[in-house]
Design a protein around this motif. Structure first.
Motif, PDB file in Angstrom:
ATOM      1  N   MET A   1     -30.538  70.895 -93.440  1.00 16.90           N
ATOM      2  CA  MET A   1     -31.648  71.778 -93.081  1.00 16.90           C
ATOM      3  C   MET A   1     -31.808  71.843 -91.562  1.00 16.90           C
ATOM      4  O   MET A   1     -32.015  72.921 -90.983  1.00 16.90           O
ATOM      5  CB  MET A   1     -32.934  71.281 -93.730  1.00 16.90           C
TER       6      MET A   1
ATOM      7  N   LEU B   1     -29.714  74.977-100.307  1.00 20.88           N
ATOM      8  CA  LEU B   1     -29.028  74.636 -99.071  1.00 20.88           C
ATOM      9  C   LEU B   1     -27.534  74.910 -99.177  1.00 20.88           C
ATOM     10  O   LEU B   1     -26.973  74.902-100.276  1.00 20.88           O
ATOM     11  CB  LEU B   1     -29.253  73.150 -98.747  1.00 20.88           C
TER      12      LEU B   1
ATOM     13  N   ALA C   1     -37.261  69.573 -89.424  1.00 21.55           N
ATOM     14  CA  ALA C   1     -36.890  69.626 -90.838  1.00 21.55           C
ATOM     15  C   ALA C   1     -37.682  68.608 -91.648  1.00 21.55           C
ATOM     16  O   ALA C   1     -38.036  68.870 -92.808  1.00 21.55           O
ATOM     17  CB  ALA C   1     -35.391  69.360 -90.987  1.00 21.55           C
TER      18      ALA C   1
END
Length: 420
Positions: A237, A308, A324
């Motif tokens: 992320m 993701l 994140a």
């Protein structure tokens, strides 16, 4: 009458009997001058030795005094100089190197001084800087301290592992090669200090260890509400945030957009994931994205895959990792370039479309050619929310595909990206 001859005989016998004694007495005075001469010669010899020893002591003392004065006096160096002391160099070689460089005036005096101070086995290799006028004693102390010159290597945020390795290879003060490119996302971008002659493998190892420590620290302090399941997902992320953000202050907001879309089951639709899926660690595509690029079925393309991507698409820095782990508390689902180098964020599709229209006006005013596809040419978002109908994802529409790292992005006055 008869007694006189006897008396004469007695006297004669007495005189003859005393003759040896008289002779001995007469001989003794003759031996004394020879003994005195021997004693005098010994005394003279001893006196000469003492005088010689005294002169020797004085000479040695003079040499020591001169040597110490020379060792402590101001050196010949007129300006700063650096000298490389190589591993396994002896004191003699070190002294010769210093003399050739003009740091010291006499290599022999330096060697003697080092021995006198017991520093022979404490000289450490490295690259050392010597100030003007440094005495031999100060030069010795600098080398013994081991405080050699430190150089800096900077790995900007958002570079791929291959790009960082290439920068290490381009650093001439490092030695050796990197045998294997580290996994993506395993290096922490930062400025690292090193001494001349350090190996590139050592630098990679330091960057990996530092990254592991920072990720562990940030993961422990993450927001419990985050949907990320592991430190690996945190890094993935963070790599998206790093590649999408040109303004540092926006990282938490960009993180919020991605976190909100994950929570709603929406595709992330991040353009840099398209690029990484196509070129991998090379990092840049060198052209604008096409419709075929956006539809490319790679495990990294978040226009195609849900959630993701398969792995990190770059090496994120600490700020992106923290963003994140703790996204901003917003309801934003979209962002688009606003002309200042940053983004305009939107909670609804209608708000986002207004932001897109404003950005297109800016593009037109600047005469910047569009480097993205129109929304109706994109791959539709396969979800049940309002993005399905419009075909616009988190960033509006596919942006410039150069996927430029944050450290290399244009200044805020320039358009960092086109419509996202």
């Amino acid at each position: 009458m008869t007694t006189e001859p006897n008396q004469q005989a007695v006297e004669a016998e007495g005189s003859s009997a005393n003759a040896p004694h008289e002779a001995a007495l007469q001989e003794k005075p003759a031996g004394r001058p020879r003994k005195r001469r021997r004693d005098s010669a010994l005394v003279g010899y001893m006196s000469g030795l003492f005088t010689l020893a005294t002169l020797g002591v004085l000479a040695i003392g003079g040499v020591v005094y001169w040597g110490k004065a020379s060792f402590d006096e101001r050196g010949p160096l007129a300006q700063d100089a650096t000298v490389m002391i190589n591993r396994n160099q002896g004191v003699g070689e070190i002294a010769d190197s210093l003399e050739r460089a003009g740091v010291i005036s006499d290599a022999n005096v330096f060697k003697a001084g080092v021995a006198a101070y017991g520093a022979k086995d404490r000289m450490r290799f490295g690259e050392y800087a010597f100030p003007p006028g440094a005495s031999m004693r100060e030069v010795m102390e600098i080398i013994v301290s081991g405080k050699s010159i430190e150089h800096a290597f900077t790995a900007p945020e958002g570079l791929t592992s291959l790009q960082i390795v290439q920068r290490l290879r381009d650093q001439p003060l490092l030695t050796g090669d990197v045998k294997e490119v580290p996994p993506e996302g395993s290096l922490l971008p930062e400025t690292y200090k090193f001494t001349r002659g350090a190996s590139r493998e050592q630098m990679v190892a330091r960057m990996r260890q530092h990254r592991e420590a920072v990720v562990e620290e940030i993961w422990k302090g993450r927001d419990p509400a985050t949907k990320l399941k592991s430190p690996d997902e945190l890094v993935i992320m963070a790599s998206l945030i790093e590649k999408e953000t040109g303004v540092p202050e926006e990282r938490p907001q960009v993180a919020a957009v991605f976190a909100n879309r994950l929570a709603k089951g929406m595709r992330l639709q991040s353009d840099p994931t398209i690029v990484y899926g196509l070129v991998g660690g090379r990092g840049t595509l060198g052209r604008s994205l096409t419709r075929a690029d956006i539809q490319s079925k790679t495990p990294y393309n978040t226009y195609v895959v849900r959630g993701l991507p398969a792995g990190p698409i770059a090496n994120p820095g600490r700020d992106s990792l923290e963003a994140a782990a703790r996204p901003a508390k917003t309801s934003d689902l979209y962002f688009v370039a606003d002309g200042s180098g940053g983004h305009a964020f939107g909670k609804t599709l209608a708000e986002h479309n207004r932001n897109v229209a404003n950005w297109r006006k800016i593009e037109k005013q600047r005469g910047v050619p569009a480097d993205r596809l129109d929304p109706d040419e994109q791959t539709p978002e396969a979800s049940n929310d309002e993005a399905d109908a419009s075909g616009t994802g988190a960033a509006g529409s596919a942006a410039a595909a150069t996927s430029t790292p944050a450290a290399q992005r244009p200044k805020p006055a320039d358009p960092r990206r086109q419509q996202r």
